[in-house]
Write a protein that holds these residues in place. Structure first.
Motif, short mmCIF file in Angstrom:
data_model
loop_
_atom_site.label_atom_id
_atom_site.label_comp_id
_atom_site.label_asym_id
_atom_site.label_seq_id
_atom_site.Cartn_x
_atom_site.Cartn_y
_atom_site.Cartn_z
N TRP A 121 22.81 59.71 -22.81
CA TRP A 121 22.77 60.80 -23.79
C TRP A 121 23.10 62.14 -23.14
CZ3 TRP A 121 19.64 64.74 -22.57
CH2 TRP A 121 18.49 64.49 -21.80
N ASP A 163 26.60 59.32 -30.77
CA ASP A 163 25.65 60.40 -31.03
C ASP A 163 24.60 60.39 -29.92
OD1 ASP A 163 23.63 62.09 -31.91
OD2 ASP A 163 23.67 61.35 -33.97
N ASP A 213 21.36 58.91 -30.87
CA ASP A 213 21.33 57.53 -31.38
C ASP A 213 20.22 56.75 -30.66
OD1 ASP A 213 21.75 54.88 -32.08
OD2 ASP A 213 23.93 55.00 -31.90
N ASP A 216 26.26 64.60 -24.08
CA ASP A 216 25.98 65.96 -24.51
C ASP A 216 26.66 66.97 -23.59
OD1 ASP A 216 24.46 67.81 -26.27
OD2 ASP A 216 23.44 68.33 -24.42
#
Length: 432
Positions: free
Chosen positions: A166, A120, A123, A170
């Protein structure tokens, strides 16, 4: 400077696929607009040039696949000829591995990518981590980790120690193709498609006219260009974020928006087309695809239009492109030729044309293929950019919900931005 002030509904800054797509949507809606493009051509990071043999070749963005619906539909509607990339035969890694080890290394490197994408992006355990730091913690074999590094630095053209984990997760999740992303290219070049779109804009497109200053006021926007001043209701900055951040805004953009535009860095890539008299690699049951494990970011594949036009396209991405950027044409040719010979044998030295396009530090796009966020704390940068500072809006492939960094993403981003602008104009009209 021309003292006459022009007026229109919308000014679009930039005539890459984002700006062109936005302009065509405005035209369909009957909204008046002008497109300003600093270069003497449209297309942005898509470009075509003549090689030493007089052949028209893609020197910028080139490839597409069937999982890119908007771009595929556009190319079909404009009557383009799809050339299927040759992929039959063995894939080479260099330094060489046994076929079994090559396959195992490939599958493990892809498993690393899939494992990464299951995380995620929000996260808290990965907050502050770069891709390089995360990769270092993985327990996979060194060969597979090296292959993953080469793949990622080749695709995103930046060092892994610069890219937030991240952000890559994404970004990668929005690239949804299940078929090979280099599946097709256009015989007429991708640039020809941009030229076709520009042809529909008649006198509403101006080349060689760079916007230098965007002034926001109560009644709209004033765009100062190298040729004069244009007043408009709205302006769409259809530029890569790092390039957009260099425009002069008055008053200054809101602090959070200025910061969001400033956290991007353009990728570094050198694209090379090497022409041969024949596709000699096919005679040895090779597909022409080569990945160099000892040179992360170096990749080659078959780009022949047919057997009479034998070619390999070589991509030099990321830190390697920065190291080779200072080389002259002769030294670059020697570097590339030597590595092709190592991987494919002595016939690879029999080059009949060598054409290179160095996109590193490009004046108008900053680099290629895309800008990437390089600040691990900038989690809201894309949302902030997409919100803009109406009547100033921003759009770019980098912030597209689909295929960021690709032509497909640019088309989607331009159309979405146009929807926002149309709504703003309608709202203003209903309130007046």
């Amino acid at each position: 400077m021309n003292s006459i002030i022009e007026r229109t509904d919308v000014v679009i800054v930039g005539a890459g696929f984002t700006g062109l797509s936005a302009a065509l949507e405005l035209k369909r809606a009957g909204i008046d607009f002008l497109v300003l493009e600093a270069r003497d051509r449209v297309g942005g990071r898509v470009e075509a040039t003549r090689n030493g043999l007089g052949e028209l070749i893609d020197s910028g963005g080139q490839f597409l696949c069937q999982d890119m619906p908007e771009l595929m539909a556009l190319a079909r509607a404009r009557g383009k000829t799809f050339v299927e990339t040759y992929v039959d035969g063995e894939f080479i890694t260099h330094p060489s591995l046994t076929p079994a080890r090559t396959e195992r290394t490939y599958h493990v490197s892809m498993a690393i990518r899939e494992r990464m994408n299951r995380i995620d992006p929000d996260d808290p355990a990965i907050a502050g981590l770069t891709v390089a730091e995360w990769l270092e913690r993985q327990q996979d074999p060194a060969d597979a980790k090296a292959a993953f590094r080469s793949m990622i630095e080749g695709l995103w053209c930046l060092a892994l120690d610069k890219v937030p984990l991240w952000y890559l997760i994404d970004n990668d999740r929005r690239i949804t193709n299940e078929t090979f992303e280099l599946q097709y290219f256009l015989r007429e070049t991708m640039q020809s498609l941009a030229d076709d779109l520009a042809g529909d804009l008649a006198g509403q497109l101006r080349l060689g006219e760079a916007a230098t200053r965007i002034e926001r006021g109560q009644q709209g926007v004033r765009v100062v260009s190298s040729n004069g001043v244009i007043e408009a209701r709205e302006v769409l900055i259809a530029l890569p974020p790092a390039t957009a951040s260099k425009l002069d805004f008055a008053p200054a953009l809101p602090v959070d928006l200025a910061k969001a535009l400033g956290v991007w860095e353009s990728g570094a890539v050198i694209k090379i087309l090497v022409r041969y008299a024949s596709p000699f690699w096919r005679e040895r049951d090779l597909c022409g695809m080569v990945m160099w494990r000892d040179q992360p970011g170096l990749f080659a594949c078959d780009a022949s239009t047919d057997v009479d036009h034998a070619a390999l396209v070589v991509f030099v991405g990321g830190p390697l492109a920065l190291r080779w950027h200072p080389l002259g044409e002769a030294a670059l040719r020697a570097e590339v030729s030597a590595r092709l010979v190592e991987a494919l044998g002595p016939q690879a030295a029999d080059i009949i044309d060598f054409n290179s396009r160095d996109w590193t530090h490009d004046r108008w796009s900053g680099g290629a293929y895309s800008d990437l966020i390089v600040d691990v704390t900038a989690r809201d940068a894309e949302r902030t950019i997409l919100a803009g500072a109406p009547p100033v809006y921003f759009a770019a492939s980098e912030v597209s919900p689909s295929f960021p960094g690709y032509v497909e993403g640019a088309i989607v981003a331009g159309r979405i931005a146009t929807g926002k602008i149309q709504s703003a104009i309608a709202t203003r009209a209903s309130g007046s």
